[in-house]
Design a protein around this motif. Sequence first.
Motif, PDB file in Angstrom:
ATOM      1  N   LEU A  17      62.303  10.944 123.554  1.00 49.42           N
ATOM      2  CA  LEU A  17      61.907  11.886 122.509  1.00 49.42           C
ATOM      3  C   LEU A  17      62.838  13.087 122.575  1.00 49.42           C
ATOM      4  CD1 LEU A  17      58.050  11.811 123.125  1.00 49.42           C
ATOM      5  CD2 LEU A  17      59.378  10.414 121.537  1.00 49.42           C
ATOM      6  N   THR A  18      63.328  13.504 121.429  1.00 49.87           N
ATOM      7  CA  THR A  18      64.226  14.652 121.345  1.00 49.87           C
ATOM      8  C   THR A  18      63.659  15.636 120.338  1.00 49.87           C
ATOM      9  OG1 THR A  18      66.085  13.177 121.755  1.00 49.87           O
ATOM     10  CG2 THR A  18      66.612  15.345 120.902  1.00 49.87           C
ATOM     11  N   SER A  19      63.715  16.900 120.704  1.00 54.74           N
ATOM     12  CA  SER A  19      63.254  17.950 119.811  1.00 54.74           C
ATOM     13  C   SER A  19      64.350  18.311 118.817  1.00 54.74           C
ATOM     14  CB  SER A  19      62.869  19.189 120.626  1.00 54.74           C
ATOM     15  OG  SER A  19      62.655  20.287 119.765  1.00 54.74           O
ATOM     16  N   SER A  20      64.001  18.447 117.563  1.00 51.00           N
ATOM     17  CA  SER A  20      64.998  18.843 116.575  1.00 51.00           C
ATOM     18  C   SER A  20      65.421  20.299 116.759  1.00 51.00           C
ATOM     19  CB  SER A  20      64.465  18.626 115.159  1.00 51.00           C
ATOM     20  OG  SER A  20      63.300  19.394 114.950  1.00 51.00           O
ATOM     21  N   THR A  21      64.565  21.106 117.376  1.00 53.76           N
ATOM     22  CA  THR A  21      64.908  22.512 117.590  1.00 53.76           C
ATOM     23  C   THR A  21      65.676  22.746 118.878  1.00 53.76           C
ATOM     24  OG1 THR A  21      62.753  22.924 118.596  1.00 53.76           O
ATOM     25  CG2 THR A  21      62.968  23.347 116.220  1.00 53.76           C
ATOM     26  N   VAL A  22      65.535  21.832 119.843  1.00 50.23           N
ATOM     27  CA  VAL A  22      66.266  21.931 121.116  1.00 50.23           C
ATOM     28  C   VAL A  22      66.819  20.538 121.431  1.00 50.23           C
ATOM     29  CG1 VAL A  22      66.167  22.719 123.510  1.00 50.23           C
ATOM     30  CG2 VAL A  22      64.569  23.667 121.846  1.00 50.23           C
ATOM     31  N   ASP A  24      69.187  19.366 123.134  1.00 52.06           N
ATOM     32  CA  ASP A  24      69.680  19.060 124.479  1.00 52.06           C
ATOM     33  C   ASP A  24      68.563  18.685 125.444  1.00 52.06           C
ATOM     34  OD1 ASP A  24      72.259  19.527 123.671  1.00 52.06           O
ATOM     35  OD2 ASP A  24      72.324  21.571 124.442  1.00 52.06           O
ATOM     36  N   GLN A  25      67.320  18.872 125.035  1.00 49.45           N
ATOM     37  CA  GLN A  25      66.187  18.521 125.886  1.00 49.45           C
ATOM     38  C   GLN A  25      65.611  17.188 125.430  1.00 49.45           C
ATOM     39  OE1 GLN A  25      63.321  21.670 126.040  1.00 49.45           O
ATOM     40  NE2 GLN A  25      64.691  23.042 127.143  1.00 49.45           N
ATOM     41  N   HIS A  26      65.289  16.351 126.408  1.00 47.00           N
ATOM     42  CA  HIS A  26      64.743  15.024 126.115  1.00 47.00           C
ATOM     43  C   HIS A  26      63.553  14.759 127.028  1.00 47.00           C
ATOM     44  CE1 HIS A  26      68.488  14.131 124.017  1.00 47.00           C
ATOM     45  NE2 HIS A  26      69.111  14.645 125.073  1.00 47.00           N
ATOM     46  N   ILE A  27      62.628  14.000 126.524  1.00 42.89           N
ATOM     47  CA  ILE A  27      61.528  13.475 127.324  1.00 42.89           C
ATOM     48  C   ILE A  27      61.684  11.959 127.312  1.00 42.89           C
ATOM     49  CG2 ILE A  27      59.040  13.172 127.545  1.00 42.89           C
ATOM     50  CD1 ILE A  27      58.709  15.852 126.110  1.00 42.89           C
ATOM     51  N   VAL A  28      61.747  11.373 128.492  1.00 38.42           N
ATOM     52  CA  VAL A  28      61.869   9.919 128.589  1.00 38.42           C
ATOM     53  C   VAL A  28      60.534   9.370 129.091  1.00 38.42           C
ATOM     54  CG1 VAL A  28      63.116   8.003 129.638  1.00 38.42           C
ATOM     55  CG2 VAL A  28      64.336  10.117 129.062  1.00 38.42           C
ATOM     56  N   ILE A  29      60.004   8.404 128.379  1.00 36.97           N
ATOM     57  CA  ILE A  29      58.719   7.792 128.717  1.00 36.97           C
ATOM     58  C   ILE A  29      58.978   6.347 129.114  1.00 36.97           C
ATOM     59  CG2 ILE A  29      56.420   7.196 127.864  1.00 36.97           C
ATOM     60  CD1 ILE A  29      56.891   9.465 125.741  1.00 36.97           C
ATOM     61  N   TRP A  30      58.612   6.013 130.344  1.00 44.87           N
ATOM     62  CA  TRP A  30      58.796   4.656 130.874  1.00 44.87           C
ATOM     63  C   TRP A  30      57.452   3.942 130.830  1.00 44.87           C
ATOM     64  CZ3 TRP A  30      63.629   3.077 132.092  1.00 44.87           C
ATOM     65  CH2 TRP A  30      64.594   4.053 132.257  1.00 44.87           C
TER      66      TRP A  30
END
Length: 57
Positions: A17-22, A24-30
């Motif tokens: 998941l990537t934020s459209s406002t930031v 460079d930050q990602h959340i990876v869900i396994w």
Amino acid sequence: MFHHPVAGTLVLDWDTLTSSTVPDQHIVIWTAQPGSTSEQALKRLAAAAVAHQSEMR
């Protein structure tokens, strides 16, 4: 595919998941496939983590 020293080989899918406002930050869900041996191994690891946290209190 991952090899965990306690749980053994885990076959996992992932979503990022990537934020459209930031961007460079990602959340990876396994996640593991429902009913798979990897799912059962993750459940055992989660139970062991809960038990360990209870012992630490």
